[in-house]
Design a protein around this motif. Structure first.
Motif, PDB file in Angstrom:
ATOM      1  N   PRO A  91     -11.233  11.556  -1.813  1.00 55.10           N
ATOM      2  CA  PRO A  91     -10.762  10.176  -1.933  1.00 55.10           C
ATOM      3  C   PRO A  91      -9.396  10.005  -1.300  1.00 55.10           C
ATOM      4  N   GLY A  92      -8.618  11.091  -1.298  1.00 57.72           N
ATOM      5  CA  GLY A  92      -7.256  11.015  -0.770  1.00 57.72           C
ATOM      6  C   GLY A  92      -7.215  10.524   0.663  1.00 57.72           C
ATOM      7  N   LEU A  93      -8.247  10.901   1.451  1.00 59.03           N
ATOM      8  CA  LEU A  93      -8.221  10.525   2.862  1.00 59.03           C
ATOM      9  C   LEU A  93      -8.220   9.001   3.004  1.00 59.03           C
ATOM     10  N   THR A  94      -9.097   8.354   2.274  1.00 56.83           N
ATOM     11  CA  THR A  94      -9.209   6.900   2.412  1.00 56.83           C
ATOM     12  C   THR A  94      -8.117   6.151   1.660  1.00 56.83           C
ATOM     13  N   PHE A  95      -7.793   6.642   0.468  1.00 53.83           N
ATOM     14  CA  PHE A  95      -6.932   5.844  -0.387  1.00 53.83           C
ATOM     15  C   PHE A  95      -5.471   6.281  -0.381  1.00 53.83           C
ATOM     16  N   VAL A  96      -5.163   7.424   0.270  1.00 54.12           N
ATOM     17  CA  VAL A  96      -3.766   7.834   0.347  1.00 54.12           C
ATOM     18  C   VAL A  96      -3.330   7.947   1.812  1.00 54.12           C
ATOM     19  N   THR A  97      -4.074   8.763   2.572  1.00 52.71           N
ATOM     20  CA  THR A  97      -3.648   8.997   3.953  1.00 52.71           C
ATOM     21  C   THR A  97      -3.755   7.716   4.789  1.00 52.71           C
ATOM     22  N   LEU A  98      -4.912   7.053   4.710  1.00 57.91           N
ATOM     23  CA  LEU A  98      -5.102   5.883   5.578  1.00 57.91           C
ATOM     24  C   LEU A  98      -4.093   4.764   5.331  1.00 57.91           C
ATOM     25  N   PRO A  99      -3.802   4.442   4.063  1.00 57.63           N
ATOM     26  CA  PRO A  99      -2.776   3.408   3.866  1.00 57.63           C
ATOM     27  C   PRO A  99      -1.464   3.772   4.556  1.00 57.63           C
ATOM     28  N   ALA A 100      -1.103   5.062   4.493  1.00 59.80           N
ATOM     29  CA  ALA A 100       0.137   5.481   5.159  1.00 59.80           C
ATOM     30  C   ALA A 100       0.002   5.358   6.673  1.00 59.80           C
ATOM     31  N   VAL A 101      -1.186   5.719   7.186  1.00 63.94           N
ATOM     32  CA  VAL A 101      -1.430   5.606   8.625  1.00 63.94           C
ATOM     33  C   VAL A 101      -1.273   4.149   9.074  1.00 63.94           C
ATOM     34  N   LEU A 121       0.798  -1.229   0.000  1.00 61.47           N
ATOM     35  CA  LEU A 121       0.000   0.000   0.000  1.00 61.47           C
ATOM     36  C   LEU A 121       0.831   1.280   0.000  1.00 61.47           C
ATOM     37  N   GLY A 122       2.126   1.177   0.206  1.00 62.54           N
ATOM     38  CA  GLY A 122       2.946   2.395   0.331  1.00 62.54           C
ATOM     39  C   GLY A 122       3.251   2.633   1.796  1.00 62.54           C
ATOM     40  N   THR A 123       4.362   3.302   2.046  1.00 68.46           N
ATOM     41  CA  THR A 123       4.805   3.409   3.443  1.00 68.46           C
ATOM     42  C   THR A 123       4.654   4.803   4.029  1.00 68.46           C
ATOM     43  N   ASP A 124       4.509   5.822   3.196  1.00 67.21           N
ATOM     44  CA  ASP A 124       4.230   7.162   3.707  1.00 67.21           C
ATOM     45  C   ASP A 124       3.272   7.827   2.729  1.00 67.21           C
ATOM     46  N   VAL A 125       2.881   9.086   3.049  1.00 72.77           N
ATOM     47  CA  VAL A 125       1.870   9.713   2.214  1.00 72.77           C
ATOM     48  C   VAL A 125       2.372   9.835   0.774  1.00 72.77           C
ATOM     49  N   ALA A 126       3.668  10.142   0.625  1.00 71.09           N
ATOM     50  CA  ALA A 126       4.188  10.317  -0.742  1.00 71.09           C
ATOM     51  C   ALA A 126       4.103   9.005  -1.531  1.00 71.09           C
ATOM     52  N   SER A 127       4.561   7.912  -0.908  1.00 72.60           N
ATOM     53  CA  SER A 127       4.536   6.664  -1.688  1.00 72.60           C
ATOM     54  C   SER A 127       3.107   6.123  -1.826  1.00 72.60           C
ATOM     55  N   ALA A 128       2.281   6.322  -0.790  1.00 68.95           N
ATOM     56  CA  ALA A 128       0.885   5.879  -0.917  1.00 68.95           C
ATOM     57  C   ALA A 128       0.178   6.717  -1.987  1.00 68.95           C
ATOM     58  N   GLY A 129       0.515   8.006  -2.039  1.00 68.08           N
ATOM     59  CA  GLY A 129      -0.055   8.880  -3.072  1.00 68.08           C
ATOM     60  C   GLY A 129       0.388   8.422  -4.453  1.00 68.08           C
ATOM     61  N   ALA A 130       1.645   8.008  -4.547  1.00 66.10           N
ATOM     62  CA  ALA A 130       2.147   7.542  -5.839  1.00 66.10           C
ATOM     63  C   ALA A 130       1.438   6.253  -6.249  1.00 66.10           C
ATOM     64  N   VAL A 131       1.224   5.357  -5.279  1.00 71.91           N
ATOM     65  CA  VAL A 131       0.519   4.097  -5.581  1.00 71.91           C
ATOM     66  C   VAL A 131      -0.885   4.410  -6.112  1.00 71.91           C
ATOM     67  N   PHE A 132      -1.578   5.326  -5.412  1.00 70.41           N
ATOM     68  CA  PHE A 132      -2.945   5.676  -5.817  1.00 70.41           C
ATOM     69  C   PHE A 132      -2.955   6.351  -7.193  1.00 70.41           C
ATOM     70  N   GLY A 133      -2.035   7.314  -7.361  1.00 70.03           N
ATOM     71  CA  GLY A 133      -1.960   8.046  -8.639  1.00 70.03           C
ATOM     72  C   GLY A 133      -1.687   7.103  -9.802  1.00 70.03           C
ATOM     73  N   THR A 134      -0.760   6.175  -9.586  1.00 70.97           N
ATOM     74  CA  THR A 134      -0.433   5.236 -10.667  1.00 70.97           C
ATOM     75  C   THR A 134      -1.644   4.359 -10.963  1.00 70.97           C
ATOM     76  N   PHE A 135      -2.319   3.948  -9.899  1.00 70.63           N
ATOM     77  CA  PHE A 135      -3.484   3.071 -10.089  1.00 70.63           C
ATOM     78  C   PHE A 135      -4.588   3.780 -10.865  1.00 70.63           C
ATOM     79  N   ILE A 136      -4.997   4.981 -10.389  1.00 79.38           N
ATOM     80  CA  ILE A 136      -6.169   5.592 -11.051  1.00 79.38           C
ATOM     81  C   ILE A 136      -5.843   6.131 -12.440  1.00 79.38           C
ATOM     82  N   SER A 137      -4.560   6.265 -12.764  1.00 75.84           N
ATOM     83  CA  SER A 137      -4.298   6.716 -14.132  1.00 75.84           C
ATOM     84  C   SER A 137      -3.954   5.544 -15.058  1.00 75.84           C
ATOM     85  N   ASN A 138      -4.128   4.333 -14.551  1.00 74.03           N
ATOM     86  CA  ASN A 138      -3.935   3.177 -15.424  1.00 74.03           C
ATOM     87  C   ASN A 138      -5.320   2.639 -15.837  1.00 74.03           C
TER      88      ASN A 138
END
Ligand code: PFF
Length: 444
Positions: free
Chosen positions: A284-294, A124-141
Protein backbone atom coordinates in the motif's frame (compact mmCIF):
# COMPACT_ATOMS: atom_id res chain seq x y z
CA UNK A 1 -35.32 -1.14 -11.08
CA UNK A 2 -35.96 -4.86 -11.29
CA UNK A 3 -38.95 -6.40 -9.62
CA UNK A 4 -38.96 -9.78 -8.00
CA UNK A 5 -39.59 -12.30 -10.74
CA UNK A 6 -38.58 -10.12 -13.72
CA UNK A 7 -34.87 -10.06 -14.33
CA UNK A 8 -32.91 -7.08 -15.47
CA UNK A 9 -30.69 -7.28 -18.56
CA UNK A 10 -27.79 -5.41 -20.02
CA UNK A 11 -29.14 -3.00 -22.61
CA UNK A 12 -26.23 -3.27 -25.01
CA UNK A 13 -23.20 -5.39 -25.76
CA UNK A 14 -20.81 -2.54 -25.08
CA UNK A 15 -22.58 -1.95 -21.75
CA UNK A 16 -21.96 -5.56 -20.80
CA UNK A 17 -18.31 -5.39 -21.85
CA UNK A 18 -17.70 -2.14 -19.97
CA UNK A 19 -19.46 -3.41 -16.85
CA UNK A 20 -17.45 -6.65 -16.88
CA UNK A 21 -14.25 -4.76 -17.63
CA UNK A 22 -15.25 -2.42 -14.79
CA UNK A 23 -15.43 -5.40 -12.48
CA UNK A 24 -12.07 -6.65 -13.69
CA UNK A 25 -10.26 -3.32 -13.73
CA UNK A 26 -9.84 -2.26 -10.13
CA UNK A 27 -7.43 -1.76 -7.30
CA UNK A 28 -5.93 -5.07 -8.36
CA UNK A 29 -4.70 -3.50 -11.60
CA UNK A 30 -3.53 -0.14 -10.40
CA UNK A 31 -2.58 -0.75 -6.81
CA UNK A 32 -1.49 -4.37 -6.79
CA UNK A 33 -0.24 -5.35 -10.24
CA UNK A 34 2.63 -2.87 -10.57
CA UNK A 35 4.30 -3.72 -7.31
CA UNK A 36 3.71 -7.47 -7.62
CA UNK A 37 5.28 -7.28 -11.10
CA UNK A 38 8.13 -5.06 -9.90
CA UNK A 39 8.92 -7.47 -7.06
CA UNK A 40 8.61 -10.66 -9.05
CA UNK A 41 10.92 -10.25 -11.98
CA UNK A 42 9.48 -7.37 -14.02
CA UNK A 43 8.92 -8.31 -17.65
CA UNK A 44 9.35 -12.00 -16.78
CA UNK A 45 6.33 -11.64 -14.51
CA UNK A 46 4.37 -9.62 -17.06
CA UNK A 47 5.04 -12.29 -19.66
CA UNK A 48 3.90 -15.18 -17.44
CA UNK A 49 0.96 -13.12 -16.28
CA UNK A 50 -0.29 -12.50 -19.82
CA UNK A 51 0.18 -16.15 -20.66
CA UNK A 52 -1.95 -17.15 -17.69
CA UNK A 53 -4.61 -14.53 -18.42
CA UNK A 54 -5.23 -15.75 -21.94
CA UNK A 55 -4.54 -19.47 -21.52
CA UNK A 56 -6.30 -20.09 -18.20
CA UNK A 57 -8.15 -16.93 -17.16
CA UNK A 58 -10.10 -16.41 -20.36
CA UNK A 59 -11.28 -20.06 -20.62
CA UNK A 60 -12.45 -19.95 -17.00
CA UNK A 61 -14.24 -16.67 -17.68
CA UNK A 62 -15.94 -18.32 -20.65
CA UNK A 63 -16.96 -21.27 -18.49
CA UNK A 64 -18.64 -18.81 -16.12
CA UNK A 65 -20.37 -16.97 -18.97
CA UNK A 66 -21.65 -20.28 -20.36
CA UNK A 67 -23.22 -21.26 -17.03
CA UNK A 68 -24.59 -17.77 -16.37
CA UNK A 69 -26.09 -17.10 -19.80
CA UNK A 70 -27.69 -20.53 -19.79
CA UNK A 71 -28.76 -20.49 -16.13
CA UNK A 72 -30.12 -16.90 -16.12
CA UNK A 73 -29.63 -16.56 -12.39
CA UNK A 74 -27.25 -16.01 -9.48
CA UNK A 75 -24.38 -18.54 -9.10
CA UNK A 76 -26.34 -20.94 -6.90
CA UNK A 77 -29.55 -20.86 -8.94
CA UNK A 78 -27.75 -21.03 -12.30
CA UNK A 79 -25.68 -24.01 -11.24
CA UNK A 80 -28.75 -25.79 -9.92
CA UNK A 81 -30.63 -25.26 -13.17
CA UNK A 82 -27.71 -26.00 -15.47
CA UNK A 83 -26.12 -28.99 -13.72
CA UNK A 84 -28.05 -29.90 -10.60
CA UNK A 85 -28.12 -29.36 -6.90
CA UNK A 86 -24.88 -31.23 -6.21
CA UNK A 87 -22.94 -28.38 -7.80
CA UNK A 88 -24.50 -25.49 -5.93
CA UNK A 89 -21.70 -25.43 -3.28
CA UNK A 90 -19.40 -24.06 -6.00
CA UNK A 91 -21.76 -21.09 -6.28
CA UNK A 92 -22.04 -20.82 -2.50
CA UNK A 93 -18.25 -20.73 -2.19
CA UNK A 94 -18.15 -17.91 -4.73
CA UNK A 95 -20.70 -15.89 -2.84
CA UNK A 96 -18.73 -16.39 0.37
CA UNK A 97 -15.54 -15.22 -1.36
CA UNK A 98 -17.39 -12.20 -2.75
CA UNK A 99 -18.48 -11.28 0.77
CA UNK A 100 -14.90 -11.56 2.04
CA UNK A 101 -13.44 -9.56 -0.84
CA UNK A 102 -16.08 -6.84 -0.70
CA UNK A 103 -15.50 -6.47 3.04
CA UNK A 104 -11.85 -5.48 2.68
CA UNK A 105 -12.15 -3.96 -0.79
CA UNK A 106 -14.43 -1.26 0.56
CA UNK A 107 -11.78 -0.36 3.13
CA UNK A 108 -9.16 0.40 0.51
CA UNK A 109 -11.88 1.94 -1.68
CA UNK A 110 -12.50 4.32 1.19
CA UNK A 111 -8.83 5.30 1.25
CA UNK A 112 -9.07 6.26 -2.42
CA UNK A 113 -11.94 8.65 -1.68
CA UNK A 114 -10.02 10.18 1.22
CA UNK A 115 -6.94 10.61 -0.96
CA UNK A 116 -8.91 12.20 -3.78
CA UNK A 117 -10.27 14.76 -1.33
CA UNK A 118 -6.80 15.32 0.14
CA UNK A 119 -5.43 15.80 -3.37
CA UNK A 120 -8.08 18.44 -4.02
CA UNK A 121 -7.22 20.17 -0.75
CA UNK A 122 -3.49 19.85 -1.44
CA UNK A 123 -2.81 18.06 1.84
CA UNK A 124 -1.10 14.88 0.69
CA UNK A 125 2.31 15.60 2.21
CA UNK A 126 5.39 16.96 0.53
CA UNK A 127 7.97 14.19 0.89
CA UNK A 128 7.98 10.50 1.74
CA UNK A 129 8.30 11.23 5.46
CA UNK A 130 5.37 13.64 5.62
CA UNK A 131 3.27 11.59 3.19
CA UNK A 132 4.04 8.53 5.34
CA UNK A 133 2.96 10.46 8.41
CA UNK A 134 -0.30 11.51 6.71
CA UNK A 135 -1.02 7.88 5.77
CA UNK A 136 -0.02 6.52 9.19
CA UNK A 137 -2.20 9.04 10.99
CA UNK A 138 -5.10 8.28 8.68
CA UNK A 139 -5.05 4.48 8.92
CA UNK A 140 -4.63 4.52 12.67
CA UNK A 141 -7.62 6.79 13.17
CA UNK A 142 -10.54 4.32 13.41
CA UNK A 143 -13.21 6.97 12.99
CA UNK A 144 -11.93 8.32 9.74
CA UNK A 145 -11.01 4.95 8.17
CA UNK A 146 -14.45 3.55 8.98
CA UNK A 147 -16.12 6.76 7.82
CA UNK A 148 -14.56 6.53 4.36
CA UNK A 149 -15.21 2.79 4.22
CA UNK A 150 -18.89 3.56 4.88
CA UNK A 151 -18.93 6.31 2.26
CA UNK A 152 -17.48 3.96 -0.33
CA UNK A 153 -19.99 1.24 0.54
CA UNK A 154 -22.79 3.78 0.28
CA UNK A 155 -21.66 4.77 -3.22
CA UNK A 156 -21.55 1.12 -4.25
CA UNK A 157 -25.00 0.52 -2.79
CA UNK A 158 -26.59 3.52 -4.50
CA UNK A 159 -25.57 2.30 -7.94
CA UNK A 160 -26.31 -1.41 -7.46
CA UNK A 161 -29.72 -0.71 -5.90
CA UNK A 162 -30.74 0.91 -9.20
CA UNK A 163 -30.26 -2.37 -11.04
CA UNK A 164 -28.20 -3.65 -13.95
CA UNK A 165 -29.30 -1.43 -16.84
CA UNK A 166 -30.06 1.76 -14.92
CA UNK A 167 -27.36 1.36 -12.30
CA UNK A 168 -24.25 -0.66 -13.08
CA UNK A 169 -24.38 -0.46 -16.88
CA UNK A 170 -25.08 3.25 -16.96
CA UNK A 171 -22.33 4.04 -14.44
CA UNK A 172 -19.74 1.92 -16.24
CA UNK A 173 -20.67 3.26 -19.68
CA UNK A 174 -20.00 6.78 -18.47
CA UNK A 175 -17.03 6.25 -16.20
CA UNK A 176 -14.98 3.46 -17.79
CA UNK A 177 -14.10 5.59 -20.86
CA UNK A 178 -13.12 8.39 -18.46
CA UNK A 179 -10.91 5.93 -16.60
CA UNK A 180 -9.13 4.88 -19.81
CA UNK A 181 -8.59 8.49 -20.78
CA UNK A 182 -7.18 9.46 -17.36
CA UNK A 183 -4.85 6.50 -17.42
CA UNK A 184 -3.44 7.41 -20.82
CA UNK A 185 -2.95 11.04 -19.76
CA UNK A 186 -1.13 9.95 -16.62
CA UNK A 187 1.06 7.44 -18.48
CA UNK A 188 2.11 10.07 -21.03
CA UNK A 189 2.97 12.45 -18.20
CA UNK A 190 5.00 9.81 -16.41
CA UNK A 191 7.02 8.33 -19.27
CA UNK A 192 7.95 11.77 -20.60
CA UNK A 193 9.51 12.89 -17.33
CA UNK A 194 13.30 13.29 -17.47
CA UNK A 195 14.80 10.18 -15.86
CA UNK A 196 11.81 7.98 -16.59
CA UNK A 197 13.96 5.31 -18.25
CA UNK A 198 15.29 3.97 -14.97
CA UNK A 199 11.75 3.28 -13.81
CA UNK A 200 10.93 1.56 -17.07
CA UNK A 201 13.98 -0.63 -16.60
CA UNK A 202 12.97 -1.51 -13.04
CA UNK A 203 9.44 -2.37 -14.10
CA UNK A 204 10.20 -4.23 -17.27
CA UNK A 205 13.73 -5.60 -17.14
CA UNK A 206 13.12 -9.34 -17.25
CA UNK A 207 14.62 -11.36 -14.42
CA UNK A 208 13.92 -14.98 -15.27
CA UNK A 209 15.77 -16.17 -12.16
CA UNK A 210 12.68 -15.13 -10.23
CA UNK A 211 10.47 -17.63 -12.05
CA UNK A 212 9.50 -20.28 -9.50
CA UNK A 213 6.38 -21.83 -7.98
CA UNK A 214 5.71 -18.92 -5.64
CA UNK A 215 6.09 -16.39 -8.44
CA UNK A 216 3.76 -18.31 -10.74
CA UNK A 217 1.22 -18.61 -7.93
CA UNK A 218 1.51 -14.86 -7.42
CA UNK A 219 0.83 -14.38 -11.13
CA UNK A 220 -2.11 -16.80 -11.11
CA UNK A 221 -3.62 -15.34 -7.95
CA UNK A 222 -3.19 -11.88 -9.46
CA UNK A 223 -4.76 -13.01 -12.75
CA UNK A 224 -7.80 -14.52 -11.03
CA UNK A 225 -8.24 -11.53 -8.74
CA UNK A 226 -7.76 -9.09 -11.56
CA UNK A 227 -10.17 -10.83 -13.94
CA UNK A 228 -12.77 -11.28 -11.17
CA UNK A 229 -13.06 -14.97 -11.99
CA UNK A 230 -13.56 -18.15 -10.01
CA UNK A 231 -16.25 -16.82 -7.70
CA UNK A 232 -19.29 -16.35 -9.90
CA UNK A 233 -19.04 -12.62 -10.63
CA UNK A 234 -18.68 -13.19 -14.36
CA UNK A 235 -21.33 -15.91 -14.13
CA UNK A 236 -23.74 -13.39 -12.66
CA UNK A 237 -22.97 -10.71 -15.26
CA UNK A 238 -23.36 -13.37 -17.97
CA UNK A 239 -26.78 -14.20 -16.56
CA UNK A 240 -27.99 -10.72 -17.50
CA UNK A 241 -27.20 -11.40 -21.16
CA UNK A 242 -29.77 -12.38 -23.70
CA UNK A 243 -29.20 -15.90 -24.97
CA UNK A 244 -28.48 -14.53 -28.43
CA UNK A 245 -25.55 -12.38 -27.25
CA UNK A 246 -22.03 -13.61 -28.03
CA UNK A 247 -19.61 -14.36 -25.21
CA UNK A 248 -16.31 -15.26 -26.82
CA UNK A 249 -15.32 -11.92 -28.29
CA UNK A 250 -16.47 -10.03 -25.16
CA UNK A 251 -14.38 -12.39 -22.99
CA UNK A 252 -11.34 -11.62 -25.11
CA UNK A 253 -12.02 -7.88 -25.01
CA UNK A 254 -12.48 -7.92 -21.24
CA UNK A 255 -9.20 -9.83 -20.73
CA UNK A 256 -7.44 -7.47 -23.10
CA UNK A 257 -8.76 -4.31 -21.43
CA UNK A 258 -7.90 -5.65 -18.00
CA UNK A 259 -4.32 -6.58 -18.90
CA UNK A 260 -3.88 -3.32 -20.77
CA UNK A 261 -4.89 -1.24 -17.75
CA UNK A 262 -2.66 -3.26 -15.41
CA UNK A 263 0.30 -2.88 -17.74
CA UNK A 264 -0.23 0.84 -18.27
CA UNK A 265 -0.64 1.38 -14.52
CA UNK A 266 2.98 0.26 -14.15
CA UNK A 267 3.96 2.83 -16.79
CA UNK A 268 2.24 5.50 -14.74
CA UNK A 269 3.85 4.53 -11.47
CA UNK A 270 7.46 3.43 -11.92
CA UNK A 271 8.83 6.07 -14.32
CA UNK A 272 7.49 8.81 -12.05
CA UNK A 273 8.83 7.17 -8.89
CA UNK A 274 12.33 6.80 -10.35
CA UNK A 275 12.36 10.15 -12.12
CA UNK A 276 12.26 11.87 -8.73
CA UNK A 277 14.70 9.49 -7.07
CA UNK A 278 12.23 7.66 -4.84
CA UNK A 279 12.46 4.05 -3.76
CA UNK A 280 9.75 1.86 -5.30
CA UNK A 281 8.40 0.62 -1.94
CA UNK A 282 6.01 -2.28 -1.97
CA UNK A 283 2.43 -2.72 -0.90
CA UNK A 284 0.00 0.00 0.00
CA UNK A 285 2.93 2.30 0.69
CA UNK A 286 3.69 2.64 -3.01
CA UNK A 287 0.31 4.13 -3.86
CA UNK A 288 -0.53 5.92 -0.66
CA UNK A 289 2.88 7.15 0.51
CA UNK A 290 5.39 7.22 -2.32
CA UNK A 291 3.07 8.47 -5.07
CA UNK A 292 1.69 11.43 -3.12
CA UNK A 293 5.28 12.52 -2.53
CA UNK A 294 6.11 11.99 -6.20
CA UNK A 295 3.16 14.16 -7.26
CA UNK A 296 4.39 17.08 -5.18
CA UNK A 297 7.68 17.06 -7.09
CA UNK A 298 6.06 16.85 -10.52
CA UNK A 299 5.25 19.96 -12.56
CA UNK A 300 1.44 20.20 -12.44
CA UNK A 301 1.55 17.44 -9.84
CA UNK A 302 -1.45 18.54 -7.82
CA UNK A 303 -3.69 18.18 -10.87
CA UNK A 304 -2.18 14.78 -11.72
CA UNK A 305 -2.66 13.66 -8.11
CA UNK A 306 -6.36 14.49 -8.30
CA UNK A 307 -6.68 12.65 -11.63
CA UNK A 308 -4.81 9.62 -10.31
CA UNK A 309 -6.82 9.17 -7.13
CA UNK A 310 -10.08 9.89 -8.92
CA UNK A 311 -9.15 7.15 -11.37
CA UNK A 312 -8.63 4.81 -8.42
CA UNK A 313 -12.07 5.71 -7.05
CA UNK A 314 -13.74 4.85 -10.37
CA UNK A 315 -11.77 1.64 -10.76
CA UNK A 316 -12.59 0.44 -7.27
CA UNK A 317 -16.27 1.43 -7.37
CA UNK A 318 -16.96 -0.44 -10.61
CA UNK A 319 -15.36 -3.55 -9.07
CA UNK A 320 -17.11 -3.36 -5.72
CA UNK A 321 -20.43 -3.00 -7.55
CA UNK A 322 -19.91 -6.36 -9.19
CA UNK A 323 -19.21 -7.98 -5.82
CA UNK A 324 -22.28 -6.45 -4.23
CA UNK A 325 -24.28 -7.53 -7.27
CA UNK A 326 -23.31 -11.23 -7.02
CA UNK A 327 -24.17 -11.47 -3.34
CA UNK A 328 -27.42 -9.54 -3.74
CA UNK A 329 -28.41 -11.55 -6.84
CA UNK A 330 -28.45 -14.63 -4.64
CA UNK A 331 -30.99 -13.06 -2.27
CA UNK A 332 -33.05 -11.64 -5.14
CA UNK A 333 -33.12 -14.81 -7.25
CA UNK A 334 -33.13 -17.50 -4.58
CA UNK A 335 -34.77 -15.83 -1.61
CA UNK A 336 -37.09 -13.57 -3.61
CA UNK A 337 -36.03 -10.41 -1.79
CA UNK A 338 -36.51 -7.11 -3.57
CA UNK A 339 -33.32 -5.70 -5.07
CA UNK A 340 -33.47 -2.71 -2.77
CA UNK A 341 -33.72 -4.84 0.35
CA UNK A 342 -31.04 -7.31 -0.80
CA UNK A 343 -28.50 -4.63 -1.69
CA UNK A 344 -29.13 -2.72 1.52
CA UNK A 345 -28.83 -5.73 3.82
CA UNK A 346 -25.75 -7.07 2.04
CA UNK A 347 -24.05 -3.66 1.97
CA UNK A 348 -24.64 -3.20 5.72
CA UNK A 349 -23.49 -6.70 6.57
CA UNK A 350 -20.28 -6.58 4.51
CA UNK A 351 -19.57 -3.12 5.86
CA UNK A 352 -19.65 -4.50 9.42
CA UNK A 353 -17.56 -7.48 8.40
CA UNK A 354 -14.99 -5.10 6.94
CA UNK A 355 -14.47 -3.16 10.14
CA UNK A 356 -11.76 -5.53 11.50
CA UNK A 357 -9.92 -5.12 8.18
CA UNK A 358 -10.37 -1.35 8.39
CA UNK A 359 -8.82 -1.26 11.83
CA UNK A 360 -6.17 -3.91 11.26
CA UNK A 361 -3.51 -1.81 9.55
CA UNK A 362 -3.46 0.86 12.20
CA UNK A 363 -4.14 -1.25 15.26
CA UNK A 364 -2.12 -4.45 14.78
CA UNK A 365 -5.12 -6.77 14.44
CA UNK A 366 -3.27 -9.81 13.11
CA UNK A 367 -3.99 -13.37 12.12
CA UNK A 368 -0.85 -15.55 12.29
CA UNK A 369 1.44 -12.68 11.41
CA UNK A 370 -0.67 -11.11 8.67
CA UNK A 371 -2.88 -8.08 9.17
CA UNK A 372 -6.56 -9.01 9.17
CA UNK A 373 -6.93 -7.29 5.79
CA UNK A 374 -4.01 -9.19 4.26
CA UNK A 375 -5.31 -12.45 5.71
CA UNK A 376 -8.74 -11.91 4.11
CA UNK A 377 -7.07 -11.01 0.83
CA UNK A 378 -4.90 -14.14 0.98
CA UNK A 379 -7.77 -16.51 1.74
CA UNK A 380 -10.00 -15.09 -0.97
CA UNK A 381 -7.42 -14.43 -3.72
CA UNK A 382 -4.89 -17.21 -3.22
CA UNK A 383 -7.16 -19.97 -1.96
CA UNK A 384 -10.85 -19.60 -2.86
CA UNK A 385 -10.47 -17.96 -6.27
CA UNK A 386 -8.07 -20.56 -7.73
CA UNK A 387 -10.13 -23.41 -6.25
CA UNK A 388 -13.32 -21.88 -7.63
CA UNK A 389 -11.64 -21.41 -11.00
CA UNK A 390 -10.60 -25.05 -10.96
CA UNK A 391 -14.17 -26.01 -10.07
CA UNK A 392 -15.66 -24.02 -12.95
CA UNK A 393 -13.08 -25.38 -15.41
CA UNK A 394 -13.67 -29.02 -14.39
CA UNK A 395 -17.40 -28.53 -14.44
CA UNK A 396 -17.40 -26.97 -17.90
CA UNK A 397 -14.93 -29.42 -19.41
CA UNK A 398 -16.20 -32.68 -17.95
CA UNK A 399 -19.79 -32.28 -16.83
CA UNK A 400 -21.57 -29.82 -19.09
CA UNK A 401 -19.39 -30.08 -22.18
CA UNK A 402 -22.19 -30.92 -24.59
CA UNK A 403 -24.20 -27.97 -23.35
CA UNK A 404 -21.08 -25.80 -23.50
CA UNK A 405 -20.52 -26.96 -27.08
CA UNK A 406 -23.95 -25.64 -27.96
CA UNK A 407 -23.28 -22.40 -26.11
CA UNK A 408 -19.95 -21.99 -27.89
CA UNK A 409 -21.43 -22.51 -31.35
CA UNK A 410 -21.93 -19.93 -34.07
CA UNK A 411 -25.25 -18.94 -35.61
CA UNK A 412 -24.84 -21.82 -38.09
CA UNK A 413 -24.99 -24.26 -35.16
CA UNK A 414 -21.37 -25.40 -35.64
CA UNK A 415 -18.96 -25.24 -32.66
CA UNK A 416 -16.64 -22.24 -32.83
CA UNK A 417 -13.03 -22.85 -33.79
CA UNK A 418 -11.84 -22.28 -30.24
CA UNK A 419 -14.11 -24.97 -28.78
CA UNK A 420 -11.68 -27.94 -28.91
CA UNK A 421 -8.83 -25.93 -27.36
CA UNK A 422 -11.18 -24.49 -24.76
CA UNK A 423 -12.34 -27.96 -23.79
CA UNK A 424 -8.80 -29.32 -23.44
CA UNK A 425 -7.88 -26.34 -21.29
CA UNK A 426 -10.94 -26.79 -19.06
CA UNK A 427 -10.57 -30.55 -18.76
CA UNK A 428 -6.86 -30.81 -18.17
CA UNK A 429 -4.63 -27.78 -18.57
CA UNK A 430 -6.31 -25.31 -16.21
CA UNK A 431 -7.06 -27.79 -13.40
CA UNK A 432 -3.56 -29.29 -13.59
CA UNK A 433 -1.87 -25.88 -13.70
CA UNK A 434 -3.96 -24.52 -10.86
CA UNK A 435 -3.46 -27.69 -8.79
CA UNK A 436 0.28 -27.77 -9.36
CA UNK A 437 0.81 -24.10 -8.67
CA UNK A 438 -1.40 -24.33 -5.63
CA UNK A 439 0.50 -27.24 -4.09
CA UNK A 440 3.97 -25.89 -4.81
CA UNK A 441 3.46 -22.22 -4.31
CA UNK A 442 0.94 -21.76 -1.54
CA UNK A 443 2.73 -20.01 1.31
CA UNK A 444 1.03 -18.00 4.01
N1 PFF B 1 -10.93 -7.45 -10.27
C1 PFF B 1 -10.92 -6.48 -9.20
C2 PFF B 1 -9.58 -5.80 -9.16
O1 PFF B 1 -8.69 -6.15 -9.92
O2 PFF B 1 -9.40 -4.92 -8.34
C3 PFF B 1 -11.25 -7.05 -7.87
C4 PFF B 1 -12.33 -8.04 -7.85
C5 PFF B 1 -13.60 -7.68 -8.21
C6 PFF B 1 -12.05 -9.34 -7.50
C7 PFF B 1 -14.58 -8.62 -8.26
C8 PFF B 1 -13.02 -10.28 -7.53
C9 PFF B 1 -14.25 -9.91 -7.91
F1 PFF B 1 -15.17 -10.84 -7.94
Amino acid sequence: MSEVGSRDQFGSRIGFILASAGSAVGLGNIWRFPFVAGENGGAAFVFIYLLLVFSIGMPVMLAEFVVGRRGQGDPVGSLRRVVGKAFTPLGGMGILASIIILSFYAVVGGWTIKYTLDAVMGSLGTDVASAGAVFGTFISNPMSVVFYQALFMLGTYVVVARGIGDGIEKFCTIFMPILFLLLIILAIRSVTLPGAAEGLAFYLKPDFSKVNGAMILAALGQAFFSLSIGIGVMLTYGSYLKKSEPIVSPAFQICFLDSFVAFIAGLVIFPAVFAFGFEPGAGPGLTFVTLPAVFTKMPGGSLFAILFFFLLVIASLTSSMSLLEVISAYFVDERKWSRRKATLVVACFTFLLGIPSALSLGGGLNIAGKSFLDAMDFIASNVIMPLGGMGFALLAGWVIHSMAKEELSGSDGKPLAIYPAWRVICCVVAPAAIGWIFVTGLKW
